[in-house]
Write a protein that holds these residues in place. Structure first.
Motif, short mmCIF file in Angstrom:
data_model
loop_
_atom_site.label_atom_id
_atom_site.label_comp_id
_atom_site.label_asym_id
_atom_site.label_seq_id
_atom_site.Cartn_x
_atom_site.Cartn_y
_atom_site.Cartn_z
N ASP A 1 0.86 -1.18 0.00
CA ASP A 1 0.00 0.00 0.00
C ASP A 1 0.90 1.23 0.00
OD1 ASP A 1 -2.34 -1.48 0.14
OD2 ASP A 1 -2.39 -1.45 2.31
N GLU A 2 0.72 2.08 -0.99
CA GLU A 2 1.46 3.33 -1.04
C GLU A 2 0.56 4.42 -0.48
OE1 GLU A 2 3.24 4.07 -4.87
OE2 GLU A 2 3.59 1.93 -5.15
N LEU A 3 1.04 5.09 0.55
CA LEU A 3 0.26 6.13 1.21
C LEU A 3 1.03 7.44 1.20
CD1 LEU A 3 0.01 3.40 3.46
CD2 LEU A 3 -2.09 4.70 3.60
N ILE A 4 0.30 8.52 1.29
CA ILE A 4 0.93 9.83 1.46
C ILE A 4 0.40 10.43 2.75
CG2 ILE A 4 1.30 10.22 -0.99
CD1 ILE A 4 -1.09 12.12 -0.94
N VAL A 5 1.18 11.30 3.33
CA VAL A 5 0.79 11.97 4.56
C VAL A 5 0.00 13.22 4.19
CG1 VAL A 5 1.63 13.16 6.62
CG2 VAL A 5 2.78 11.09 5.82
N MET B 1 -6.14 8.91 10.50
CA MET B 1 -4.92 9.31 11.21
C MET B 1 -4.04 10.24 10.39
SD MET B 1 -3.81 5.80 13.05
CE MET B 1 -4.70 5.18 14.45
N GLY B 2 -4.53 10.70 9.25
CA GLY B 2 -3.76 11.66 8.45
C GLY B 2 -3.00 11.07 7.29
N LEU B 3 -3.25 9.82 6.94
CA LEU B 3 -2.60 9.18 5.79
C LEU B 3 -3.66 8.87 4.74
CD1 LEU B 3 -0.49 6.85 7.99
CD2 LEU B 3 0.53 8.40 6.35
N ARG B 4 -3.23 8.84 3.46
CA ARG B 4 -4.18 8.54 2.37
C ARG B 4 -3.55 7.54 1.42
NH1 ARG B 4 -4.70 11.70 -2.43
NH2 ARG B 4 -3.68 13.37 -1.28
N LEU B 5 -4.32 6.50 1.07
CA LEU B 5 -3.87 5.47 0.15
C LEU B 5 -3.87 6.02 -1.27
CD1 LEU B 5 -3.18 2.41 -0.26
CD2 LEU B 5 -5.61 2.07 -0.65
N THR B 6 -2.74 5.88 -1.97
CA THR B 6 -2.66 6.35 -3.35
C THR B 6 -2.56 5.19 -4.34
OG1 THR B 6 -0.26 6.57 -3.22
CG2 THR B 6 -1.59 8.53 -2.75
N ARG B 7 -2.00 4.06 -3.91
CA ARG B 7 -1.86 2.91 -4.81
C ARG B 7 -1.80 1.64 -3.96
NH1 ARG B 7 -0.12 2.52 -9.94
NH2 ARG B 7 0.64 4.65 -9.89
N HIS B 8 -2.45 0.61 -4.50
CA HIS B 8 -2.41 -0.72 -3.86
C HIS B 8 -1.87 -1.70 -4.90
CE1 HIS B 8 -3.65 -4.07 -1.33
NE2 HIS B 8 -4.06 -4.65 -2.43
N THR B 9 -0.82 -2.41 -4.55
CA THR B 9 -0.20 -3.36 -5.47
C THR B 9 -0.14 -4.73 -4.79
OG1 THR B 9 1.16 -1.62 -6.42
CG2 THR B 9 1.85 -3.87 -6.85
N THR B 10 -0.53 -5.76 -5.53
CA THR B 10 -0.41 -7.13 -5.05
C THR B 10 0.50 -7.89 -6.00
OG1 THR B 10 -2.66 -7.05 -4.18
CG2 THR B 10 -1.67 -9.23 -4.45
N ARG B 11 1.51 -8.52 -5.43
CA ARG B 11 2.45 -9.34 -6.21
C ARG B 11 2.32 -10.78 -5.73
NH1 ARG B 11 7.83 -5.58 -6.76
NH2 ARG B 11 6.66 -3.71 -7.24
N VAL C 1 1.48 -9.32 -11.13
CA VAL C 1 1.46 -8.06 -10.40
C VAL C 1 0.21 -7.31 -10.80
CG1 VAL C 1 2.63 -5.86 -9.97
CG2 VAL C 1 3.97 -7.95 -10.32
N ARG C 2 -0.61 -6.96 -9.81
CA ARG C 2 -1.81 -6.16 -10.07
C ARG C 2 -1.70 -4.90 -9.24
NH1 ARG C 2 -7.20 -9.11 -9.40
NH2 ARG C 2 -7.81 -7.33 -10.63
N SER C 3 -1.98 -3.79 -9.88
CA SER C 3 -1.86 -2.51 -9.19
C SER C 3 -3.08 -1.65 -9.49
CB SER C 3 -0.59 -1.80 -9.65
OG SER C 3 -0.40 -0.62 -8.92
N THR C 4 -3.58 -1.00 -8.46
CA THR C 4 -4.68 -0.06 -8.65
C THR C 4 -4.29 1.26 -8.02
OG1 THR C 4 -5.71 -0.82 -6.58
CG2 THR C 4 -6.46 -1.86 -8.61
#
Length: 129
Positions: free
Chosen positions: A39-43, A96-106, A120-123
């Motif tokens: 999970d790629e998140l940004i603050v 808590m102040g974080l936001r998901l930007t991309r979800h990748t499953t390998r 590899v699937r990425s959304t």
């Protein structure tokens, strides 16, 4: 009435039955599969992240210690975000102040004789301005 010259024969259809198929047994191919979810998140709100992480350091000092964090020590923003991500689900992290930007499953799978096959699937989440 039975005649001596023609003895009665049993009905073979009632005596002989069709062979029953053997129950299917699982085939052991020794396939290994590995799934990695990223999970790629940004603050979005650094103050919220630091406040929640500060509390998490107090609530779970063992997990914090794995990241080199101690209750009285400094709390860098990347380490704070990593601690929260290790302890909470993505839905909770949003509050808590974080936001998901991309979800990748390998996923990779292989047996003992072949090279691994990988998928590899990425959304990506829509960017909100």
């Amino acid at each position: 009435m039975n005649h001596v010259t023609h003895p009665t024969r049993p009905n073979l259809r009632s005596v002989v039955t069709a062979p029953r198929p053997a129950p299917a047994r699982p085939l052991d191919l020794r396939v290994r599969a590995q799934r990695i979810q990223i999970d790629e998140l940004i603050v979005d709100d650094p103050r919220k992240v630091l406040a929640h992480a500060g509390q998490a350091v107090l609530d779970d000092p063992d997990a914090a210690a794995l990241l080199g964090l101690v209750p009285a020590g400094p709390l860098p923003l990347p380490a704070a975000a990593a601690l929260l991500c290790a302890l909470y689900d993505t839905d909770v992290l949003t509050a808590m102040g974080l936001r998901l930007t991309r979800h990748t499953t390998r996923v990779s799978a292989s047996d003992q004789q072949t090279e691994p096959v990988s998928l590899v699937r990425s959304t990506a989440r829509d960017q909100e301005d």
